[in-house]
Design an enzyme around this catalytic site. Structure first.
Site, mmCIF file in Angstrom:
data_model
loop_
_atom_site.group_PDB
_atom_site.id
_atom_site.type_symbol
_atom_site.label_atom_id
_atom_site.label_comp_id
_atom_site.label_asym_id
_atom_site.label_seq_id
_atom_site.Cartn_x
_atom_site.Cartn_y
_atom_site.Cartn_z
ATOM 1 C CE LYS A 39 -3.749 -1.935 2.879
ATOM 2 N NZ LYS A 39 -4.893 -1.750 1.961
ATOM 3 N NE ARG A 89 -11.019 -9.828 -1.859
ATOM 4 C CZ ARG A 89 -11.378 -8.903 -2.743
ATOM 5 N NH1 ARG A 89 -11.731 -9.234 -3.973
ATOM 6 N NH2 ARG A 89 -11.389 -7.631 -2.393
#
Length: 460
Positions: free
Chosen positions: A240, A314
């Site tokens: 990120k 996920r």
């Protein structure tokens, strides 16, 4: 036990008049002349969210006028009276006029006084409320304690709350309610077939783990809660930007919401068989970090190509949901700070939820409104599932550039095939600014509404 911010009725409590354009003139005329003159001199007009400390003839506080709604107000926020918690001087107060929802006003009073002071001590205030008649003080106190405890977890930086810290918090809660508690840690995840949880967390100095505890009578309706417990998310090798990492301590907000809901359910002794599953990891970077292009096995037997290592939540939820699904529960509820796409669509205050059960969706929306715990249904639009196609595996962990929250929910739905009902909440777990009952910082979203729904469904 009643919360410390609540007080039993006594003669010294100060009245709060919740007023509007229509009611304020009639209340004002009953006050002594000096009180009326002071209110007029202050220019108090009962506008929404405004307040005025009213003096008596001796110069002491007679009470408080608070503008609850005006002619242009489209909706009265049930939490609005809690704005007074940070405005009033120390003392004990009572609502002299009835709040629109006395229970929610009482709860918000407690929640609005919350502050996170583990690392910096702040001046303390003692602004206590006499609960309105008819409020279930014990339940309000339990719910408030569950929420504030989980807010503390979200606010705590990863230096003091890694995957092991999430485990410690879950263990403490399980012991509080006598739940059976187990964890699977490190390479044991591979031995017991949780390969995606292991892959995401293996690069951290703190081993990944699956937290698992169960409570309630066998044979009762099975309710399973699954919470994303990413203690910190660097993004992995798809790292990120620095600015995006500043709030990544809150990436375990799903696990915190799960623990809050579990605390409410067990504290109320609801007649369900509760199971809580929290995959707890740190998505870090080292020589053994999982990579873009890797193909991971999963507990469900589905192979997953890694399109982006920053779509890690996920993956760990997939293994945990597969385990939850094996018991064919009546209801699976998962909470996760899963996608920025949900924030783009609905903003920070309105979590998205996904389910293919229309009746459940209607209940969720109804209880979200009733409990002032707002959410919004988003579609499990099957046409978008093609965005998750992979040339080399059964599925890719990322979709295309649009509808990111939908494709993430569709990914998770692949791992739930036997449960009678499943709902996925994509939450933000943070307040960007202070609002009544919701101080800036960590927030527990959707847990209160699901507690009310589960209580109504299984205990009525």
């Amino acid at each position: 036990m009643p919360h410390s911010l609540l007080a039993f009725p006594h003669e010294s409590s100060l009245p709060i008049w919740l007023v509007n354009d229509a009611t304020w003139p009639g209340i004002l005329e009953k006050f002594p002349e000096i009180t009326r003159a002071f209110a007029k001199a202050q220019g108090f007009e009962a506008k929404v969210g405004t307040h005025c400390l009213l003096p008596d003839t001796d110069g002491n506080i007679l009470g408080v006028a608070f503008g609850l709604d005006g002619k242009d107000a489209k909706r009265i926020d049930p939490f609005l009276p809690a704005k007074l918690v940070t405005l009033l001087p120390d003392g004990v107060y009572r609502f002299e006029t009835q709040a629109p929802n006395p229970t929610l006003a009482t709860l918000a009073w407690i929640l609005g006084a919350y502050s996170f002071d583990r690392y910096r001590k702040r001046p303390t205030k003692s602004v206590r409320l006499v609960p309105p008649e008819g409020v279930n003080v014990d339940e309000v106190s339990r719910i408030a304690d569950a929420i504030t405890t989980s807010r503390d977890l979200i606010n705590t930086p990863t230096s003091d709350l890694g995957p092991d810290g999430i485990e410690a918090a879950a263990r403490k809660l399980a012991e509080k309610h006598g739940a059976a508690f187990t964890t699977i840690v490190g390479d044991d995840l591979l031995k017991q077939n949780f390969p995606m949880i292991h892959a995401v967390g293996r690069a951290s100095a703190t081993p990944p783990r699956l937290i698992d505890f169960a409570w309630g009578k066998e044979g009762a309706p099975r309710v399973t809660l699954v919470g994303k417990g990413v203690a910190f998310d660097t993004g992995g090798l798809d790292i990120k930007p620095a600015a995006s990492m500043l709030m990544m301590r809150k990436d375990m907000g799903g696990s915190a919401a799960t623990l809050a809901l579990a605390d409410m359910i067990m504290g109320a002794n609801l007649p369900v068989r509760l199971r809580v599953l929290i995959p707890a990891v740190e998505n870090s970077i080292s020589a053994n970090a999982f990579r873009p292009g890797d193909i991971l096995q999963s507990r469900k037997g589905i192979t997953v190509e890694i399109g982006n290592t920053d779509a890690e939540g996920r993956l760990i939820l997939g293994d945990a949901l597969a385990l939850a699904d094996e018991e064919n529960p009546d209801l699976i509820v998962d909470f996760a700070t899963l996608t920025g796409a949900a924030r783009v669509a609905l903003g920070p205050e309105l979590p998205a939820f996904f389910t293919d059960d229309d009746a459940l969706a209607l209940e969720i929306s109804r209880f979200g409104d009733k409990e002032n715990d707002p959410v919004w249904r988003m579609p499990l639009w099957q046409s978008y599932a093609a965005q998750l196609d992979s040339k080399f595996a059964d599925i890719n962990n990322t979709g295309g550039p649009m509808a990111g929250s939908v494709t993430a929910a569709l990914f998770l739905s692949r791992f739930v095939t036997a449960a009678k009902a499943h709902v996925h909440f994509d939450i933000f777990a943070w307040n960007n600014a202070t609002k009544p009952g919701r101080p800036e910082g960590a927030e527990v979203q959707a847990a209160r509404l699901m507690y009310a729904l589960i209580k109504d469904r299984y205990a009525s």
